[in-house]
Design an enzyme around this catalytic site. Sequence first.
Site, PDB file in Angstrom:
ATOM      1  N   ASN A   1      56.722  27.060  22.725  1.00 39.97           N
ATOM      2  CA  ASN A   1      55.558  27.018  21.838  1.00 39.97           C
ATOM      3  C   ASN A   1      54.481  26.201  22.559  1.00 39.97           C
ATOM      4  O   ASN A   1      54.548  24.979  22.573  1.00 39.97           O
ATOM      5  CB  ASN A   1      55.947  26.366  20.505  1.00 39.97           C
ATOM      6  CG  ASN A   1      54.747  26.181  19.596  1.00 39.97           C
ATOM      7  OD1 ASN A   1      53.669  26.725  19.845  1.00 39.97           O
ATOM      8  ND2 ASN A   1      54.930  25.395  18.531  1.00 39.97           N
TER       9      ASN A   1
ATOM     10  N   LYS B   1      51.470  25.813  21.780  1.00 35.42           N
ATOM     11  CA  LYS B   1      50.449  25.262  20.879  1.00 35.42           C
ATOM     12  C   LYS B   1      49.062  25.573  21.465  1.00 35.42           C
ATOM     13  O   LYS B   1      48.889  26.648  22.035  1.00 35.42           O
ATOM     14  CB  LYS B   1      50.706  23.776  20.655  1.00 35.42           C
ATOM     15  CG  LYS B   1      52.160  23.520  20.227  1.00 35.42           C
ATOM     16  CD  LYS B   1      52.429  22.152  19.703  1.00 35.42           C
ATOM     17  CE  LYS B   1      53.887  22.051  19.295  1.00 35.42           C
ATOM     18  NZ  LYS B   1      54.217  20.787  18.668  1.00 35.42           N
TER      19      LYS B   1
ATOM     20  N   HIS C   1      54.957  27.004  11.153  1.00 35.27           N
ATOM     21  CA  HIS C   1      55.166  25.779  11.931  1.00 35.27           C
ATOM     22  C   HIS C   1      54.636  24.587  11.136  1.00 35.27           C
ATOM     23  O   HIS C   1      53.644  24.705  10.412  1.00 35.27           O
ATOM     24  CB  HIS C   1      54.449  25.886  13.276  1.00 35.27           C
ATOM     25  CG  HIS C   1      54.773  24.754  14.196  1.00 35.27           C
ATOM     26  ND1 HIS C   1      54.143  23.537  14.111  1.00 35.27           N
ATOM     27  CD2 HIS C   1      55.705  24.635  15.170  1.00 35.27           C
ATOM     28  CE1 HIS C   1      54.665  22.723  15.021  1.00 35.27           C
ATOM     29  NE2 HIS C   1      55.624  23.372  15.677  1.00 35.27           N
TER      30      HIS C   1
ATOM     31  N   GLU D   1      52.908  22.134  11.903  1.00 30.96           N
ATOM     32  CA  GLU D   1      51.487  21.810  12.122  1.00 30.96           C
ATOM     33  C   GLU D   1      50.589  22.730  11.304  1.00 30.96           C
ATOM     34  O   GLU D   1      49.525  22.332  10.843  1.00 30.96           O
ATOM     35  CB  GLU D   1      51.159  21.886  13.624  1.00 30.96           C
ATOM     36  CG  GLU D   1      51.696  20.666  14.357  1.00 30.96           C
ATOM     37  CD  GLU D   1      52.089  20.930  15.795  1.00 30.96           C
ATOM     38  OE1 GLU D   1      51.655  21.922  16.384  1.00 30.96           O
ATOM     39  OE2 GLU D   1      52.863  20.105  16.334  1.00 30.96           O
TER      40      GLU D   1
ATOM     41  N   GLU E   1      63.102  22.061  12.638  1.00 28.23           N
ATOM     42  CA  GLU E   1      62.343  21.038  13.370  1.00 28.23           C
ATOM     43  C   GLU E   1      62.106  19.833  12.465  1.00 28.23           C
ATOM     44  O   GLU E   1      61.233  19.872  11.590  1.00 28.23           O
ATOM     45  CB  GLU E   1      60.986  21.602  13.816  1.00 28.23           C
ATOM     46  CG  GLU E   1      61.082  22.786  14.742  1.00 28.23           C
ATOM     47  CD  GLU E   1      59.790  22.997  15.524  1.00 28.23           C
ATOM     48  OE1 GLU E   1      59.821  22.803  16.738  1.00 28.23           O
ATOM     49  OE2 GLU E   1      58.769  23.325  14.908  1.00 28.23           O
TER      50      GLU E   1
ATOM     51  N   GLY F   1      56.890  16.243  18.854  1.00 25.45           N
ATOM     52  CA  GLY F   1      55.871  15.594  19.673  1.00 25.45           C
ATOM     53  C   GLY F   1      55.992  14.087  19.773  1.00 25.45           C
ATOM     54  O   GLY F   1      55.070  13.410  20.207  1.00 25.45           O
TER      55      GLY F   1
ATOM     56  N   SER G   1      60.857  17.638  20.406  1.00 27.82           N
ATOM     57  CA  SER G   1      60.994  16.813  21.618  1.00 27.82           C
ATOM     58  C   SER G   1      62.168  17.203  22.509  1.00 27.82           C
ATOM     59  O   SER G   1      62.763  16.352  23.164  1.00 27.82           O
ATOM     60  CB  SER G   1      61.075  15.327  21.240  1.00 27.82           C
ATOM     61  OG  SER G   1      59.872  14.914  20.632  1.00 27.82           O
TER      62      SER G   1
ATOM     63  N   GLY H   1      58.141  22.580  22.637  1.00 34.29           N
ATOM     64  CA  GLY H   1      56.688  22.410  22.687  1.00 34.29           C
ATOM     65  C   GLY H   1      56.258  21.818  24.018  1.00 34.29           C
ATOM     66  O   GLY H   1      56.199  22.506  25.038  1.00 34.29           O
ATOM     67  N   GLY H   2      55.996  20.523  24.019  1.00 34.69           N
ATOM     68  CA  GLY H   2      55.447  19.839  25.194  1.00 34.69           C
ATOM     69  C   GLY H   2      56.171  20.139  26.499  1.00 34.69           C
ATOM     70  O   GLY H   2      55.535  20.376  27.532  1.00 34.69           O
TER      71      GLY H   2
HETATM   72  P1  PGA Z   1      57.689  19.347  20.882  1.00 32.86           P
HETATM   73  O1  PGA Z   1      57.184  20.482  19.878  1.00 32.86           O
HETATM   74  O2  PGA Z   1      58.775  19.940  21.727  1.00 32.86           O
HETATM   75  O3  PGA Z   1      56.479  18.972  21.672  1.00 32.86           O
HETATM   76  O4  PGA Z   1      58.208  18.217  20.039  1.00 32.86           O
HETATM   77  C1  PGA Z   1      58.104  21.354  19.286  1.00 32.86           C
HETATM   78  C2  PGA Z   1      57.403  22.199  18.259  1.00 32.86           C
HETATM   79  O5  PGA Z   1      56.554  21.672  17.526  1.00 32.86           O
HETATM   80  O6  PGA Z   1      57.660  23.410  18.154  1.00 32.86           O
END
Ligand code: PGA
Length: 216
Positions: A9, A11, A90, A92, A142, A148, A180, A201-202
Amino acid sequence: MRKPLIVANWKMNHGITQTADFIRSTQATQLPTEREVVICPPFTSLFVFKNGGLNYGAQDMHWEEKGAFTGEVSPAMLKELGCSYVIIGHSERRQYFAETTETVQKKVAAALAHQLTPIICVSELDQVQGLEITPTMVVAYEPLWAIGTGKTATPEQAQAMHADIRKLVGEDVRIIYGGSVNDQTATALMAQPDVDGLLVGGASLDIKTFLGIINY
Ligand code: PGA
């Protein structure tokens, strides 16, 4: 058999130049065939994936087919672009863009109607209870405190929640973990019986790190 599924992802990261670089790097390496890998870039980068040899999907979409919905993208448009997946609900989007259980339900139905596999993000059990989950869907668990933050759930914590979700969705639905995840934590998470994949994500933005996760 639930095939392991690793979803990136991105983002709001990676424009078309960085996307093209990323795809070139994946083409230079042998990806495991016994695992499914899906990249979810921003809408503007989706077309770069056409004929790139990777599965890809969107991070959101509208539920309507077309019409006066300024700024929105429809399921038919994603399908035409060659998407096979779409992330829905998601946290967010729930937090910053007023996504609700009702809009999630509409989007899931629209995704299925267009043969897009919805990756439904949940942070609590009651978000699963509001939906009728079938094996044509993926559930992504999640925990909010892990997204994050650099704080990954322990493999035991992830397994406990996935087992609870499993009771609601059955044996055939893939339940993936997000929050994470990195190349250090992927192996132990994937060793859990009810963790069928990862939503990253990151750590998916950097090709070397992401390849480390894919090859956990
Ligand atoms: P993250 O994001 O790996 O940066 O924590 C995961 C996500 O929000 O899908």
